[in-house]
Scaffold this motif. Structure first.
Motif, PDB file in Angstrom:
ATOM      1  N   TYR A 429      51.188  59.464  89.324  1.00  0.00           N
ATOM      2  CA  TYR A 429      50.874  59.310  87.669  1.00  0.00           C
ATOM      3  C   TYR A 429      51.610  60.344  86.676  1.00  0.00           C
ATOM      4  CZ  TYR A 429      47.714  59.549  83.465  1.00  0.00           C
ATOM      5  OH  TYR A 429      47.423  59.630  82.479  1.00  0.00           O
ATOM      6  N   ASP A 430      51.834  61.560  87.559  1.00  0.00           N
ATOM      7  CA  ASP A 430      52.799  62.636  86.841  1.00  0.00           C
ATOM      8  C   ASP A 430      54.055  61.969  86.835  1.00  0.00           C
ATOM      9  OD1 ASP A 430      50.515  64.172  86.873  1.00  0.00           O
ATOM     10  OD2 ASP A 430      50.868  65.251  88.557  1.00  0.00           O
ATOM     11  N   THR A 433      54.011  59.383  84.146  1.00  0.00           N
ATOM     12  CA  THR A 433      53.843  59.910  82.637  1.00  0.00           C
ATOM     13  C   THR A 433      54.464  60.898  82.101  1.00  0.00           C
ATOM     14  OG1 THR A 433      52.041  61.190  83.582  1.00  0.00           O
ATOM     15  CG2 THR A 433      51.349  58.958  82.954  1.00  0.00           C
ATOM     16  N   LYS A 434      54.549  61.990  83.048  1.00  0.00           N
ATOM     17  CA  LYS A 434      55.503  63.525  82.732  1.00  0.00           C
ATOM     18  C   LYS A 434      56.869  63.159  83.039  1.00  0.00           C
ATOM     19  CE  LYS A 434      51.476  66.038  83.606  1.00  0.00           C
ATOM     20  NZ  LYS A 434      50.743  67.129  84.661  1.00  0.00           N
ATOM     21  N   ASN A 437      57.838  59.584  80.990  1.00  0.00           N
ATOM     22  CA  ASN A 437      57.101  59.324  79.422  1.00  0.00           C
ATOM     23  C   ASN A 437      56.742  57.751  79.480  1.00  0.00           C
ATOM     24  OD1 ASN A 437      57.818  61.780  78.567  1.00  0.00           O
ATOM     25  ND2 ASN A 437      59.943  61.178  78.035  1.00  0.00           N
ATOM     26  N   THR A 439      53.200  55.077  81.070  1.00  0.00           N
ATOM     27  CA  THR A 439      51.978  54.914  81.278  1.00  0.00           C
ATOM     28  C   THR A 439      51.612  54.255  82.700  1.00  0.00           C
ATOM     29  OG1 THR A 439      51.722  52.843  80.147  1.00  0.00           O
ATOM     30  CG2 THR A 439      51.313  54.974  78.974  1.00  0.00           C
TER      31      THR A 439
END
Length: 458
Positions: A429-430, A433-434, A437, A439
């Motif tokens: 997830y990181d 998303t991080k 950028n 989902t």
């Protein structure tokens, strides 16, 4: 009514009045000594009656004289406790009646004719005095109730204040003890935080190593195929070379056969080169995955990356369970654009999602061995804004609703102890998303399957 009865009734009235006055004004608490004297209010009445009998004073005014004495005593008591507001009101209440009784007694002693002559005046005065007494008596009673209410409220406030002071003292003691305890706990937490950071780094490394183990197992089986091809084609090429050498040594050489043998050799060498490159790409992928990510973005073909890790994850599970088989479905968009991304990180994400998918279908097959076909699919498609969507779907056990909100939390896992660290989906997830950028969402139905949807911007 005879004299004896009249005096007796007056004494009873005096005792009743004194008793009522004691309760109303709280005389035992306010004037204890005078209160004790009031207990003998009947003595003057008895003495007055005895004195009158001794001297032969036969008069009907004896009881009036005693009642006047009683009113004077009451007035004296009220004066003594005049600081108490109801007492002042009662003093004002009995003043007209006391004045009337005094005037009436004096008039009777002077001349009965005077009393008879002004009978209406005395009657009206007596009525007014009684009404005045009753009215102010009720006022005093209401004042007492009000003061009693204020007293109770004041006592309640004082009691509450006392309790608050006790509680404040207790709280201050508790705060001091808690402060000392928190200071000690702060130091302990500081040390625990240091240990936690070390442990967290170790767990993250363990998750990476676990991911590497999954990849290595898949690679070991996946690389076996091109190596088998290389070995087989090398053996066939050796046989073809032997035939070619034998044909060249014959006096009547068949040039067409030699050309055919050379053509077959060229095809074999081409296939050997192809499968050798395939094995090299697999090894290179393993090295890229095990190498720490530099964060450098490069054009990445997600179709190729997804297909690679689909087979690696599948063979990784089969390395542990030889009896496991599953249907692999792919729906790769042919016009999928290259994506600027960190391929090693996306590889870790895909490997984690696919490993979880195969784990889910394996668990459902164990619970439902008959009539169930384990299926894992990967689908890619371009997004209208220029990004890419990757969907990883399985028809496994699904995720319960109570668990679905927690799956991306660090250290949360539904796997038994020893089979997962709870960091795989959190790190994935990181990364999405991080790091990119994008989902990462999940759609699931318990008992039917799960689909992870990864969207990456262009």
């Amino acid at each position: 009514m005879n004299l004896n009865a009249s005096v007796f009734i007056s004494i009873l009235v005096a005792i009743f009045v004194v008793r009522t006055l004691r309760q109303f004004l709280d005389l035992p608490g306010r004037i204890p000594r005078l209160n004790q004297v009031l207990g003998y209010i009947w003595v003057p009445g008895v003495a007055l009656y005895g004195f009158s009998q001794l001297i032969g004073w036969k008069t009907d005014q004896l009881d009036e004289l005693y009642m006047l004495f009683l009113l004077a005593v009451v007035a004296l008591v009220l004066v003594r406790v005049q600081t108490y507001r109801p007492a002042r009101t009662l003093l004002l209440a009995i003043a007209p009646y006391l004045l009337y009784s005094l005037i009436e007694l004096i008039s009777t002693l002077i001349s009965n004719r005077l009393l008879e002559q002004y009978d209406n005046v005395f009657g009206n005065s007596q009525g007014f005095a009684i009404i005045w007494l009753v009215t102010f008596g009720f006022i005093a009673r209401n004042q007492k109730k009000h003061l009693e209410k204020e007293r109770l409220e004041r006592e309640a406030e004082e009691e509450a204040k006392r309790k608050i002071e006790v509680q404040n003292a207790a709280l201050e003691l508790m705060v001091a003890e808690r402060t000392a305890s928190l200071t000690q706990q702060t130091e302990e937490l500081r040390e625990a935080l240091k240990e936690l950071k070390v442990t967290q780094d170790q767990l993250i490394q363990a998750e990476k190593m676990a991911s590497l183990g999954e990849l290595t197992a898949g690679i070991a089986h996946e690389i076996q195929n091109p190596l088998n091809f290389v070995t087989n084609f090398s053996d066939v090429s050796t046989e073809l070379l032997t035939e070619l050498e034998e044909e060249q040594q014959r006096p009547d050489r068949d040039l067409a056969l030699e050309a055919e043998l050379l053509h077959d050799l060229r095809q074999n060498l081409t296939k050997i080169t192809h499968h050798g490159q395939r094995a090299a790409s697999i090894v290179r992928g393993m090295l890229e995955h095990s190498r720490a990510s530099t964060g450098e973005r490069q054009p990445t073909n997600l179709n190729q990356l997804a297909d690679e890790y689909l087979r690696l994850a599948y063979h990784g599970l089969r390395a542990r369970d030889k009896s496991f088989n599953a249907t692999l479905l792919t729906d790769f968009a042919p016009d999928l654009p290259l994506l600027e991304a960190v391929s090693q990180d996306l590889g870790r994400v895909l490997l984690n999602l696919l490993t979880n998918a195969f784990y889910a279908v394996q668990k459902r097959r164990e619970a439902q061995p008959d009539g169930y076909v384990p299926t894992v699919s990967v689908r890619t498609r371009p997004l209208p804004g220029g990004g890419v969507e990757v969907r990883v779907r399985d028809n496994g056990t699904g995720i319960p609703e109570a668990v679905r909100q927690k799956i991306f939390q660090p250290f949360f896992t539904t796997k038994p102890t020893g089979e997962g660290t709870g960091l795989g989906l959190s790190l994935s997830y990181d990364i999405i998303t991080k790091g990119h950028n994008g989902t990462l969402n999940v759609e699931t139905e318990e008992g039917r399957g799960t689909e992870f949807i990864m969207e990456l911007p262009g």
